[in-house]
Design a protein around this motif. Sequence first.
Motif, PDB file in Angstrom:
ATOM      1  N   LEU A 172      10.652   3.694   4.803  1.00 50.31           N
ATOM      2  CA  LEU A 172      10.379   5.103   4.535  1.00 50.31           C
ATOM      3  C   LEU A 172      10.569   5.887   5.826  1.00 50.31           C
ATOM      4  O   LEU A 172      10.110   5.455   6.893  1.00 50.31           O
ATOM      5  CB  LEU A 172       8.946   5.297   4.048  1.00 50.31           C
ATOM      6  CG  LEU A 172       8.666   5.100   2.561  1.00 50.31           C
ATOM      7  CD1 LEU A 172       7.149   5.050   2.327  1.00 50.31           C
ATOM      8  CD2 LEU A 172       9.294   6.217   1.729  1.00 50.31           C
ATOM      9  N   ALA A 173      11.244   7.032   5.728  1.00 55.24           N
ATOM     10  CA  ALA A 173      11.397   7.933   6.865  1.00 55.24           C
ATOM     11  C   ALA A 173      10.536   9.172   6.646  1.00 55.24           C
ATOM     12  O   ALA A 173      10.423   9.671   5.515  1.00 55.24           O
ATOM     13  CB  ALA A 173      12.858   8.331   7.032  1.00 55.24           C
ATOM     14  N   ASP A 230       4.849  -0.512  -9.582  1.00 55.56           N
ATOM     15  CA  ASP A 230       4.929  -1.823 -10.231  1.00 55.56           C
ATOM     16  C   ASP A 230       6.331  -2.412 -10.093  1.00 55.56           C
ATOM     17  O   ASP A 230       6.475  -3.632  -9.898  1.00 55.56           O
ATOM     18  CB  ASP A 230       4.547  -1.722 -11.703  1.00 55.56           C
ATOM     19  CG  ASP A 230       3.046  -1.557 -11.917  1.00 55.56           C
ATOM     20  OD1 ASP A 230       2.283  -1.800 -10.957  1.00 55.56           O
ATOM     21  OD2 ASP A 230       2.650  -1.176 -13.035  1.00 55.56           O
ATOM     22  N   ARG A 231       7.332  -1.566 -10.197  1.00 55.25           N
ATOM     23  CA  ARG A 231       8.700  -2.087 -10.057  1.00 55.25           C
ATOM     24  C   ARG A 231       8.982  -2.508  -8.620  1.00 55.25           C
ATOM     25  O   ARG A 231       9.713  -3.469  -8.387  1.00 55.25           O
ATOM     26  CB  ARG A 231       9.711  -1.055 -10.556  1.00 55.25           C
ATOM     27  CG  ARG A 231       9.662  -0.937 -12.072  1.00 55.25           C
ATOM     28  CD  ARG A 231      10.807  -0.171 -12.662  1.00 55.25           C
ATOM     29  NE  ARG A 231      10.792  -0.331 -14.116  1.00 55.25           N
ATOM     30  CZ  ARG A 231      11.580   0.328 -14.951  1.00 55.25           C
ATOM     31  NH1 ARG A 231      12.452   1.205 -14.470  1.00 55.25           N
ATOM     32  NH2 ARG A 231      11.507   0.112 -16.257  1.00 55.25           N
ATOM     33  N   TRP A 232       8.411  -1.804  -7.650  1.00 53.36           N
ATOM     34  CA  TRP A 232       8.574  -2.274  -6.271  1.00 53.36           C
ATOM     35  C   TRP A 232       7.930  -3.650  -6.112  1.00 53.36           C
ATOM     36  O   TRP A 232       8.503  -4.538  -5.484  1.00 53.36           O
ATOM     37  CB  TRP A 232       7.945  -1.287  -5.282  1.00 53.36           C
ATOM     38  CG  TRP A 232       8.165  -1.728  -3.862  1.00 53.36           C
ATOM     39  CD1 TRP A 232       9.230  -1.420  -3.057  1.00 53.36           C
ATOM     40  CD2 TRP A 232       7.321  -2.603  -3.100  1.00 53.36           C
ATOM     41  NE1 TRP A 232       9.096  -2.047  -1.837  1.00 53.36           N
ATOM     42  CE2 TRP A 232       7.937  -2.780  -1.838  1.00 53.36           C
ATOM     43  CE3 TRP A 232       6.117  -3.258  -3.347  1.00 53.36           C
ATOM     44  CZ2 TRP A 232       7.383  -3.577  -0.822  1.00 53.36           C
ATOM     45  CZ3 TRP A 232       5.567  -4.062  -2.357  1.00 53.36           C
ATOM     46  CH2 TRP A 232       6.197  -4.209  -1.101  1.00 53.36           C
ATOM     47  N   HIS A 233       6.744  -3.837  -6.675  1.00 56.21           N
ATOM     48  CA  HIS A 233       6.069  -5.129  -6.561  1.00 56.21           C
ATOM     49  C   HIS A 233       6.898  -6.233  -7.218  1.00 56.21           C
ATOM     50  O   HIS A 233       6.978  -7.350  -6.684  1.00 56.21           O
ATOM     51  CB  HIS A 233       4.674  -5.055  -7.189  1.00 56.21           C
ATOM     52  CG  HIS A 233       3.686  -4.287  -6.374  1.00 56.21           C
ATOM     53  ND1 HIS A 233       3.168  -4.769  -5.188  1.00 56.21           N
ATOM     54  CD2 HIS A 233       3.126  -3.060  -6.560  1.00 56.21           C
ATOM     55  CE1 HIS A 233       2.324  -3.877  -4.681  1.00 56.21           C
ATOM     56  NE2 HIS A 233       2.284  -2.836  -5.495  1.00 56.21           N
ATOM     57  N   ALA A 234       7.500  -5.934  -8.370  1.00 53.30           N
ATOM     58  CA  ALA A 234       8.345  -6.930  -9.025  1.00 53.30           C
ATOM     59  C   ALA A 234       9.555  -7.278  -8.156  1.00 53.30           C
ATOM     60  O   ALA A 234       9.924  -8.454  -8.005  1.00 53.30           O
ATOM     61  CB  ALA A 234       8.802  -6.412 -10.390  1.00 53.30           C
ATOM     62  N   GLU A 256       5.577  14.036   6.215  1.00 53.36           N
ATOM     63  CA  GLU A 256       5.923  13.856   4.810  1.00 53.36           C
ATOM     64  C   GLU A 256       7.022  12.809   4.676  1.00 53.36           C
ATOM     65  O   GLU A 256       7.986  12.797   5.453  1.00 53.36           O
ATOM     66  CB  GLU A 256       6.400  15.174   4.198  1.00 53.36           C
ATOM     67  CG  GLU A 256       5.313  16.231   4.071  1.00 53.36           C
ATOM     68  CD  GLU A 256       5.793  17.427   3.270  1.00 53.36           C
ATOM     69  OE1 GLU A 256       6.381  17.217   2.184  1.00 53.36           O
ATOM     70  OE2 GLU A 256       5.608  18.557   3.735  1.00 53.36           O
ATOM     71  N   ALA A 257       6.896  11.929   3.678  1.00 57.04           N
ATOM     72  CA  ALA A 257       7.938  10.946   3.392  1.00 57.04           C
ATOM     73  C   ALA A 257       9.131  11.678   2.785  1.00 57.04           C
ATOM     74  O   ALA A 257       8.996  12.352   1.752  1.00 57.04           O
ATOM     75  CB  ALA A 257       7.419   9.880   2.438  1.00 57.04           C
ATOM     76  N   GLU A 260       0.808  -1.228   0.000  1.00 58.77           N
ATOM     77  CA  GLU A 260       0.000   0.000   0.000  1.00 58.77           C
ATOM     78  C   GLU A 260       0.837   1.272   0.000  1.00 58.77           C
ATOM     79  O   GLU A 260       0.317   2.360  -0.272  1.00 58.77           O
ATOM     80  CB  GLU A 260      -0.951  -0.005   1.208  1.00 58.77           C
ATOM     81  CG  GLU A 260      -0.276   0.219   2.553  1.00 58.77           C
ATOM     82  CD  GLU A 260       0.514  -0.972   3.064  1.00 58.77           C
ATOM     83  OE1 GLU A 260       1.243  -0.816   4.063  1.00 58.77           O
ATOM     84  OE2 GLU A 260       0.398  -2.066   2.458  1.00 58.77           O
ATOM     85  N   ARG A 261       2.130   1.152   0.313  1.00 61.77           N
ATOM     86  CA  ARG A 261       3.010   2.326   0.344  1.00 61.77           C
ATOM     87  C   ARG A 261       4.034   2.310  -0.778  1.00 61.77           C
ATOM     88  O   ARG A 261       4.946   3.142  -0.805  1.00 61.77           O
ATOM     89  CB  ARG A 261       3.735   2.408   1.692  1.00 61.77           C
ATOM     90  CG  ARG A 261       2.824   2.399   2.902  1.00 61.77           C
ATOM     91  CD  ARG A 261       1.887   3.588   2.914  1.00 61.77           C
ATOM     92  NE  ARG A 261       2.549   4.814   3.328  1.00 61.77           N
ATOM     93  CZ  ARG A 261       2.015   6.035   3.218  1.00 61.77           C
ATOM     94  NH1 ARG A 261       0.813   6.167   2.668  1.00 61.77           N
ATOM     95  NH2 ARG A 261       2.668   7.098   3.635  1.00 61.77           N
ATOM     96  N   ALA A 262       3.885   1.388  -1.708  1.00 62.33           N
ATOM     97  CA  ALA A 262       4.877   1.244  -2.774  1.00 62.33           C
ATOM     98  C   ALA A 262       4.982   2.504  -3.631  1.00 62.33           C
ATOM     99  O   ALA A 262       6.080   2.916  -4.019  1.00 62.33           O
ATOM    100  CB  ALA A 262       4.534   0.040  -3.649  1.00 62.33           C
ATOM    101  N   GLU A 263       3.848   3.145  -3.918  1.00 68.16           N
ATOM    102  CA  GLU A 263       3.901   4.348  -4.750  1.00 68.16           C
ATOM    103  C   GLU A 263       4.566   5.502  -4.018  1.00 68.16           C
ATOM    104  O   GLU A 263       5.265   6.320  -4.631  1.00 68.16           O
ATOM    105  CB  GLU A 263       2.503   4.749  -5.205  1.00 68.16           C
ATOM    106  CG  GLU A 263       2.480   6.030  -6.059  1.00 68.16           C
ATOM    107  CD  GLU A 263       3.461   6.001  -7.220  1.00 68.16           C
ATOM    108  OE1 GLU A 263       4.202   7.009  -7.388  1.00 68.16           O
ATOM    109  OE2 GLU A 263       3.517   5.001  -7.952  1.00 68.16           O
ATOM    110  N   VAL A 264       4.374   5.580  -2.701  1.00 70.76           N
ATOM    111  CA  VAL A 264       5.041   6.631  -1.923  1.00 70.76           C
ATOM    112  C   VAL A 264       6.554   6.440  -1.992  1.00 70.76           C
ATOM    113  O   VAL A 264       7.311   7.392  -2.211  1.00 70.76           O
ATOM    114  CB  VAL A 264       4.555   6.615  -0.463  1.00 70.76           C
ATOM    115  CG1 VAL A 264       5.291   7.675   0.353  1.00 70.76           C
ATOM    116  CG2 VAL A 264       3.054   6.847  -0.399  1.00 70.76           C
ATOM    117  N   GLN A 265       7.001   5.209  -1.791  1.00 69.36           N
ATOM    118  CA  GLN A 265       8.436   4.957  -1.871  1.00 69.36           C
ATOM    119  C   GLN A 265       8.978   5.270  -3.258  1.00 69.36           C
ATOM    120  O   GLN A 265      10.032   5.876  -3.405  1.00 69.36           O
ATOM    121  CB  GLN A 265       8.752   3.500  -1.515  1.00 69.36           C
ATOM    122  CG  GLN A 265      10.226   3.301  -1.183  1.00 69.36           C
ATOM    123  CD  GLN A 265      10.879   2.161  -1.934  1.00 69.36           C
ATOM    124  OE1 GLN A 265      10.341   1.653  -2.911  1.00 69.36           O
ATOM    125  NE2 GLN A 265      12.037   1.759  -1.470  1.00 69.36           N
TER     126      GLN A 265
END
Length: 288
Positions: free
Chosen positions: A196-197, A178-182, A203-204, A157-162
């Motif tokens: 994530l910090a 998508d690349r994080w999921h891969a 804010e990330a 759920e936070r992949a796009e933020v990262q």
Amino acid sequence: MTIALDTPGTDGLAGAVAALRDWQYDGAAFQLHPGDLGWFWRFGTEATAAAVRTWSRDGRILALGLLDGPELLRLTIAPDAARDEELARRLAGDIAEPDRGVLPAGKVYVESPEGVLVKDFLFERGWNLDEPWTPLRRDLTAPLPDPGVRVEVVGPERAEVQAAVLRAAFDGSTSTADRWHAMAAGLPYADARSLLAYDGRGEAVATVTVWSAGPGKPGLLEPMGVHRDHRGRGHGRAVTVAAAAALRELGSSSAVLYTPSRNVGAVATYESAGFRRYPETRDQAREA
């Protein structure tokens, strides 16, 4: 038996990852880590398999290379084969001759650990040293201090933020959810964490992925980035401390990373987080 060069395919990736895990130990020369394969996995399993080369004798992998782009081979060798002359000559020939399908003609680069014999044979073929890199390591025997910021483990759920933080941290980054999921679906990620910090406003501001090679072995930070709008506020140091703590929780004995020596700000950040600088290493390059 003779030495065989292979592209192992998707079915051979488990063996490649296992070999890289086996070759990691504290005190070894800085070398390709299973986390390097894990980070490349963001391009997918088939692309990762296509980028891997192995050299084997009698069914045992003795050397492994990752084509980290068409012009760079990141090579490492089993510790007990580092000075194996037959292997080194075969590696040098396969690497230096474009018709053998490892590297193309033109200017190309090879990264390999210090002290391996193949370096000598590439120098004999006219290869030269390239720009310096600084390796850094932190011992993880003792507990880590509190990083001083809120840090969370990245899930789907936070992949796009990262991904957004990575795009804001590295010019030209093509990171996506998508690349994080891969990447997370890859074999090495079973022993990895993305973090994530956050700053005081929620804010990330920084991210890092850490890769364990198993209990009692060095773990890798790859990559670490701070959002360009939030630099100079200690977030890089904070997320690096959090990364080292995460590796300690995963059982790693130490944390390692590389950065270009010209990136003096990054070197200073890692040193401020308790990492010790080691002697520079250099890739080898063949001019066009």
